[in-house]
Design a protein around this motif. Structure first.
Motif, PDB file in Angstrom:
ATOM      1  N   LEU A  63      21.980  10.926  -4.799  1.00 41.91           N
ATOM      2  CA  LEU A  63      20.896  10.883  -5.783  1.00 41.91           C
ATOM      3  C   LEU A  63      20.757   9.490  -6.398  1.00 41.91           C
ATOM      4  CD1 LEU A  63      21.392  14.341  -7.513  1.00 41.91           C
ATOM      5  CD2 LEU A  63      19.461  13.641  -6.100  1.00 41.91           C
ATOM      6  N   PHE A  64      21.872   8.815  -6.659  1.00 39.02           N
ATOM      7  CA  PHE A  64      21.815   7.451  -7.197  1.00 39.02           C
ATOM      8  C   PHE A  64      21.184   6.493  -6.197  1.00 39.02           C
ATOM      9  CE2 PHE A  64      25.759   8.448  -9.933  1.00 39.02           C
ATOM     10  CZ  PHE A  64      24.967   8.945 -10.948  1.00 39.02           C
ATOM     11  N   VAL A  65      21.575   6.621  -4.942  1.00 38.56           N
ATOM     12  CA  VAL A  65      21.009   5.753  -3.894  1.00 38.56           C
ATOM     13  C   VAL A  65      19.519   6.020  -3.744  1.00 38.56           C
ATOM     14  CG1 VAL A  65      21.031   5.288  -1.410  1.00 38.56           C
ATOM     15  CG2 VAL A  65      23.188   5.415  -2.675  1.00 38.56           C
ATOM     16  N   THR A  66      19.143   7.305  -3.757  1.00 40.00           N
ATOM     17  CA  THR A  66      17.715   7.654  -3.663  1.00 40.00           C
ATOM     18  C   THR A  66      16.942   7.078  -4.835  1.00 40.00           C
ATOM     19  OG1 THR A  66      18.309   9.699  -2.529  1.00 40.00           O
ATOM     20  CG2 THR A  66      16.091   9.572  -3.460  1.00 40.00           C
ATOM     21  N   SER A  67      17.513   7.166  -6.023  1.00 37.32           N
ATOM     22  CA  SER A  67      16.873   6.608  -7.208  1.00 37.32           C
ATOM     23  C   SER A  67      16.660   5.108  -7.063  1.00 37.32           C
ATOM     24  CB  SER A  67      17.731   6.900  -8.436  1.00 37.32           C
ATOM     25  OG  SER A  67      17.246   6.229  -9.565  1.00 37.32           O
ATOM     26  N   PHE A  68      17.678   4.414  -6.605  1.00 41.57           N
ATOM     27  CA  PHE A  68      17.586   2.961  -6.436  1.00 41.57           C
ATOM     28  C   PHE A  68      16.546   2.595  -5.380  1.00 41.57           C
ATOM     29  CE2 PHE A  68      19.026  -1.000  -4.403  1.00 41.57           C
ATOM     30  CZ  PHE A  68      18.947  -1.849  -5.501  1.00 41.57           C
ATOM     31  N   VAL A  69      16.535   3.320  -4.271  1.00 41.29           N
ATOM     32  CA  VAL A  69      15.571   3.041  -3.193  1.00 41.29           C
ATOM     33  C   VAL A  69      14.145   3.257  -3.688  1.00 41.29           C
ATOM     34  CG1 VAL A  69      14.734   3.865  -0.949  1.00 41.29           C
ATOM     35  CG2 VAL A  69      17.174   3.467  -1.298  1.00 41.29           C
ATOM     36  N   ILE A  70      13.906   4.333  -4.411  1.00 42.84           N
ATOM     37  CA  ILE A  70      12.561   4.602  -4.939  1.00 42.84           C
ATOM     38  C   ILE A  70      12.147   3.503  -5.914  1.00 42.84           C
ATOM     39  CG2 ILE A  70      11.218   6.174  -6.402  1.00 42.84           C
ATOM     40  CD1 ILE A  70      12.765   8.478  -5.082  1.00 42.84           C
ATOM     41  N   PHE A  71      13.075   3.073  -6.751  1.00 46.81           N
ATOM     42  CA  PHE A  71      12.781   2.010  -7.712  1.00 46.81           C
ATOM     43  C   PHE A  71      12.425   0.700  -7.001  1.00 46.81           C
ATOM     44  CE2 PHE A  71      14.250  -1.388 -10.644  1.00 46.81           C
ATOM     45  CZ  PHE A  71      13.328  -1.182 -11.645  1.00 46.81           C
ATOM     46  N   VAL A  72      13.196   0.332  -5.989  1.00 48.12           N
ATOM     47  CA  VAL A  72      12.924  -0.906  -5.235  1.00 48.12           C
ATOM     48  C   VAL A  72      11.588  -0.800  -4.498  1.00 48.12           C
ATOM     49  CG1 VAL A  72      13.711  -2.319  -3.298  1.00 48.12           C
ATOM     50  CG2 VAL A  72      15.334  -1.591  -5.049  1.00 48.12           C
ATOM     51  N   LEU A  73      11.318   0.351  -3.887  1.00 48.14           N
ATOM     52  CA  LEU A  73      10.031   0.539  -3.209  1.00 48.14           C
ATOM     53  C   LEU A  73       8.866   0.435  -4.197  1.00 48.14           C
ATOM     54  CD1 LEU A  73      10.804   3.436  -0.713  1.00 48.14           C
ATOM     55  CD2 LEU A  73      10.360   1.042  -0.175  1.00 48.14           C
ATOM     56  N   GLY A  74       9.053   0.960  -5.393  1.00 47.17           N
ATOM     57  CA  GLY A  74       8.010   0.860  -6.417  1.00 47.17           C
ATOM     58  C   GLY A  74       7.740  -0.584  -6.806  1.00 47.17           C
ATOM     59  N   ILE A  75       8.803  -1.367  -6.971  1.00 48.23           N
ATOM     60  CA  ILE A  75       8.635  -2.779  -7.318  1.00 48.23           C
ATOM     61  C   ILE A  75       7.935  -3.533  -6.196  1.00 48.23           C
ATOM     62  CG2 ILE A  75       9.901  -4.942  -7.704  1.00 48.23           C
ATOM     63  CD1 ILE A  75      11.952  -3.303  -9.274  1.00 48.23           C
ATOM     64  N   LEU A  76       8.384  -3.303  -4.957  1.00 40.39           N
ATOM     65  CA  LEU A  76       7.748  -3.980  -3.818  1.00 40.39           C
ATOM     66  C   LEU A  76       6.279  -3.592  -3.688  1.00 40.39           C
ATOM     67  CD1 LEU A  76      10.592  -3.691  -1.157  1.00 40.39           C
ATOM     68  CD2 LEU A  76       9.911  -5.721  -2.467  1.00 40.39           C
ATOM     69  N   ASN A  77       5.989  -2.315  -3.855  1.00 39.08           N
ATOM     70  CA  ASN A  77       4.609  -1.829  -3.786  1.00 39.08           C
ATOM     71  C   ASN A  77       3.750  -2.475  -4.875  1.00 39.08           C
ATOM     72  OD1 ASN A  77       2.487  -0.017  -2.891  1.00 39.08           O
ATOM     73  ND2 ASN A  77       2.875   1.125  -4.764  1.00 39.08           N
ATOM     74  N   PHE A  78       4.292  -2.558  -6.092  1.00 35.10           N
ATOM     75  CA  PHE A  78       3.552  -3.139  -7.206  1.00 35.10           C
ATOM     76  C   PHE A  78       3.179  -4.596  -6.925  1.00 35.10           C
ATOM     77  CE2 PHE A  78       3.611  -5.575 -11.183  1.00 35.10           C
ATOM     78  CZ  PHE A  78       2.554  -4.976 -11.843  1.00 35.10           C
ATOM     79  N   PHE A  79       4.158  -5.392  -6.503  1.00 35.05           N
ATOM     80  CA  PHE A  79       3.886  -6.807  -6.283  1.00 35.05           C
ATOM     81  C   PHE A  79       3.010  -7.047  -5.058  1.00 35.05           C
ATOM     82  CE2 PHE A  79       7.550  -7.366  -9.135  1.00 35.05           C
ATOM     83  CZ  PHE A  79       6.936  -8.193 -10.065  1.00 35.05           C
ATOM     84  N   LYS A  80       3.147  -6.205  -4.033  1.00 29.52           N
ATOM     85  CA  LYS A  80       2.285  -6.329  -2.853  1.00 29.52           C
ATOM     86  C   LYS A  80       0.823  -6.094  -3.238  1.00 29.52           C
ATOM     87  CE  LYS A  80       1.240  -3.357   0.648  1.00 29.52           C
ATOM     88  NZ  LYS A  80       1.553  -2.236   1.488  1.00 29.52           N
ATOM     89  N   HIS A  81       0.585  -5.037  -4.001  1.00 27.19           N
ATOM     90  CA  HIS A  81      -0.794  -4.739  -4.398  1.00 27.19           C
ATOM     91  C   HIS A  81      -1.305  -5.728  -5.445  1.00 27.19           C
ATOM     92  CE1 HIS A  81       0.054  -0.887  -2.402  1.00 27.19           C
ATOM     93  NE2 HIS A  81      -1.222  -0.994  -2.074  1.00 27.19           N
ATOM     94  N   ARG A  82      -0.416  -6.222  -6.285  1.00 29.70           N
ATOM     95  CA  ARG A  82      -0.826  -7.226  -7.276  1.00 29.70           C
ATOM     96  C   ARG A  82      -1.322  -8.499  -6.586  1.00 29.70           C
ATOM     97  NH1 ARG A  82       3.288  -9.345 -11.851  1.00 29.70           N
ATOM     98  NH2 ARG A  82       2.442 -11.424 -11.891  1.00 29.70           N
ATOM     99  N   LYS A  83      -0.643  -8.884  -5.522  1.00 30.21           N
ATOM    100  CA  LYS A  83      -1.068 -10.059  -4.757  1.00 30.21           C
ATOM    101  C   LYS A  83      -2.423  -9.804  -4.097  1.00 30.21           C
ATOM    102  CE  LYS A  83       0.454 -13.122  -1.075  1.00 30.21           C
ATOM    103  NZ  LYS A  83       1.490 -13.375  -0.056  1.00 30.21           N
ATOM    104  N   SER A  84      -2.588  -8.617  -3.545  1.00 27.75           N
ATOM    105  CA  SER A  84      -3.860  -8.252  -2.918  1.00 27.75           C
ATOM    106  C   SER A  84      -4.998  -8.245  -3.945  1.00 27.75           C
ATOM    107  CB  SER A  84      -3.731  -6.878  -2.268  1.00 27.75           C
ATOM    108  OG  SER A  84      -4.956  -6.442  -1.767  1.00 27.75           O
ATOM    109  N   ILE A  85      -4.725  -7.748  -5.133  1.00 24.82           N
ATOM    110  CA  ILE A  85      -5.733  -7.727  -6.196  1.00 24.82           C
ATOM    111  C   ILE A  85      -6.097  -9.150  -6.605  1.00 24.82           C
ATOM    112  CG2 ILE A  85      -6.132  -7.083  -8.604  1.00 24.82           C
ATOM    113  CD1 ILE A  85      -4.363  -4.595  -8.029  1.00 24.82           C
ATOM    114  N   ALA A  86      -5.100 -10.016  -6.699  1.00 23.44           N
ATOM    115  CA  ALA A  86      -5.358 -11.412  -7.069  1.00 23.44           C
ATOM    116  C   ALA A  86      -6.237 -12.097  -6.022  1.00 23.44           C
ATOM    117  CB  ALA A  86      -4.052 -12.166  -7.238  1.00 23.44           C
ATOM    118  N   ASN A  87      -6.025 -11.783  -4.753  1.00 25.57           N
ATOM    119  CA  ASN A  87      -6.867 -12.361  -3.701  1.00 25.57           C
ATOM    120  C   ASN A  87      -8.299 -11.872  -3.818  1.00 25.57           C
ATOM    121  OD1 ASN A  87      -4.790 -13.837  -2.579  1.00 25.57           O
ATOM    122  ND2 ASN A  87      -4.249 -12.259  -1.106  1.00 25.57           N
ATOM    123  N   ASN A  88      -8.489 -10.616  -4.171  1.00 24.73           N
ATOM    124  CA  ASN A  88      -9.836 -10.081  -4.329  1.00 24.73           C
ATOM    125  C   ASN A  88     -10.518 -10.630  -5.572  1.00 24.73           C
ATOM    126  OD1 ASN A  88      -9.918  -8.540  -2.004  1.00 24.73           O
ATOM    127  ND2 ASN A  88      -8.863  -6.850  -2.984  1.00 24.73           N
TER     128      ASN A  88
END
Length: 102
Positions: A63-88
């Motif tokens: 459960l701890f590992v799953t929590s950490f993986v979800i958190f890291v995926l959320g951060i990566l997703n946020f910054f990926k889309h933030r960059k895409s939004i900045a380009n638009n």
């Protein structure tokens, strides 16, 4: 001879509002990832106290590992889309330049 199309002020406003909605949706999605991650973390912390399971340590670690993986995926997703939004956002600036150059 180059003719410019008249700029549409409503188009600029609609584009800016759409961009703001997209930014807010991105933030909301990140908060959803964070909330889900915290649920898994809390489940891992409280498992030993609530249930008497033989392999509770392994389940807690999972459960701890799953929590950490979800958190890291959320951060990566946020910054990926933030960059895409900045380009638009640059495209909206072009519309604005076309409108104000007239």
């Amino acid at each position: 001879m180059e003719t410019k199309k008249p700029g549409n002020k409503d188009l600029i406003l609609r584009e800016k509002l759409a961009l703001q909605r997209t930014i807010l949706a991105n933030q909301s999605t990140f908060l959803s990832f964070l909330r889900t991650s915290m649920y898994f973390l809390i489940a891992g912390l409280s498992l030993r106290n609530l249930l008497k399971v033989e392999n509770s340590l392994l389940i807690e670690i999972a459960l701890f590992v799953t929590s950490f993986v979800i958190f890291v995926l959320g951060i990566l997703n946020f910054f990926k889309h933030r960059k895409s939004i900045a380009n638009n956002k640059k495209h909206i600036g072009d519309y604005q330049l076309e409108y104000y150059e007239m």
